[in-house]
Scaffold this active site. Structure first.
Site, mmCIF file in Angstrom:
data_model
loop_
_atom_site.group_PDB
_atom_site.id
_atom_site.type_symbol
_atom_site.label_atom_id
_atom_site.label_comp_id
_atom_site.label_asym_id
_atom_site.label_seq_id
_atom_site.Cartn_x
_atom_site.Cartn_y
_atom_site.Cartn_z
ATOM 1 N N HIS A 41 0.842 -1.208 0.000
ATOM 2 C CA HIS A 41 0.000 0.000 0.000
ATOM 3 C C HIS A 41 0.878 1.258 0.000
ATOM 4 C CE1 HIS A 41 -2.699 -3.040 1.982
ATOM 5 N NE2 HIS A 41 -3.535 -2.546 1.096
ATOM 6 N N SER A 210 0.819 -9.200 1.216
ATOM 7 C CA SER A 210 -0.634 -9.270 1.329
ATOM 8 C C SER A 210 -1.006 -9.122 2.799
ATOM 9 C CB SER A 210 -1.114 -10.635 0.821
ATOM 10 O OG SER A 210 -2.400 -10.929 1.327
ATOM 11 N N ARG A 212 -3.014 -10.781 4.193
ATOM 12 C CA ARG A 212 -3.274 -12.123 4.736
ATOM 13 C C ARG A 212 -2.023 -12.852 5.179
ATOM 14 N NH1 ARG A 212 -7.671 -14.601 0.547
ATOM 15 N NH2 ARG A 212 -9.161 -12.904 0.744
#
Ligand code: PAF
Length: 309
Positions: A41, A210, A212
């Site tokens: 990000h 990620s 996750r």
């Protein structure tokens, strides 16, 4: 000027207008996120900051794109850390609306339908996911339109070029299917925004970043490396103009007992349709996308590499 937090569309528009005026800005970038931010990000935000005078990031965990209520509950909420990361990249404004602000009166009756492109690959295992994701992206793209009206007199801010401010939105290549769908939505429905794809950020050992990954045990994280390795095999073949040996790449994943392969395919980057079988037997030419999805323990991971030769 420090980063500012707003929670409504109206205050976003007012702040955007103010910042564009103060900076004599001629462009605004939007970085839509669900928070739990990582270096991937940060890269989106940095790219937006490099390319625009004003940058807005949104943080909203969108209930419409979650299948199970438990997944929605479990999704990490880390606003303070997210704000710090965004501020470090030079983001000006963060929109963090409540569910009521985004969906007053409950879940929207009218939604974006992703169509057949949203039903394959990730859509096949997460029915309705892309309808929910596109619906919120459509709303965010509208909310992030640069604030052009001056308060009171309805005049327009004129950017350096004298016209309306430019408008770009930033999406990670990592979520290739989401990116393809957002591009189609913007083109098919004439959204006034340029979509910018930002390359996937990987850790040194190749694992695609990620939100996750935090759920992987040490052993699972090690096993997950087989995904990027298998994509590398295909990419190396494409770069060498050789036939893409997808079967060997698939066998590599299947040899890892902790990894349960869902799909590994080479597809057209725009339509996500599998490329003709002959790219496996004849030297690869043109554009493609190698995509993979697998469960590693209980965690579903996706990855992809663009192919070009
Ligand atoms: O990629 C994401 O984080 C989300 O799907 C998005 C684009 C912010 C929409 O909720």
């Amino acid at each position: 000027m420090g980063i500012r937090l707003v929670t409504t569309g109206a205050s976003l528009r007012a702040q955007s207008r103010l910042l564009l005026t103060q900076k004599h800005g001629s462009s605004q970038g939007l970085v839509p996120t669900m928070g739990a931010l990582h270096e991937g990000h940060a890269q989106l935000a940095r790219t937006a900051v490099e390319q625009n005078d004003v940058v807005v990031a949104s943080i909203f965990v969108n209930p419409l794109q979650f299948g199970e209520a438990a997944d929605l509950e479990r999704y990490p909420r880390t606003l303070e850390a997210d704000m710090a990361l965004l501020e470090e990249q030079g983001v000006d404004l963060v929109l963090a609306p409540s569910v009521d602000e985004m969906y007053p009166g409950g879940r929207p009756l009218v939604r974006i339908t992703a169509g057949p492109l949203g039903e394959k690959w990730e859509g096949a295992s997460r029915p309705g996911h892309f309808d929910g994701a596109l619906t919120v992206v459509a709303k965010l793209l509208h909310l992030g339109i640069p604030g052009t009206g001056l308060p009171g007199n309805g005049a327009f801010v004129t950017g350096a070029g004298g016209g309306l401010p430019g408008y770009r939105a930033y999406f990670g290549q990592k979520d290739a299917q989401q990116l393809a769908l957002v591009r189609r939505m913007v083109a098919d429905l004439n959204f006034p925004v340029e979509i910018v794809a930002v390359p996937t950020v990987r850790s040194e050992d190749g694992l695609a970043l990620s939100s996750r990954n935090r759920f992987l045990s040490g052993e699972e994280r090690e096993a997950a490396l087989v995904l990027s390795r298998s994509l590398r095999l295909i990419e190396d073949r494409a770069n060498a103009n050789e036939a893409l040996d997808v079967e060997s790449a698939r066998a590599l994943i299947e040899s890892q007992p902790l990894v349960d392969l869902d799909y590994l395919e080479v597809v057209d980057p725009g339509t996500l349709e599998p490329l003709a079988e002959n790219c496996r037997e004849t030297p690869f030419r043109g554009e493609g996308l190698a995509i993979v999805a697998a469960k590693v323990g209980a965690v579903r991971l996706i990855d992809n590499v663009p192919l070009s030769s």
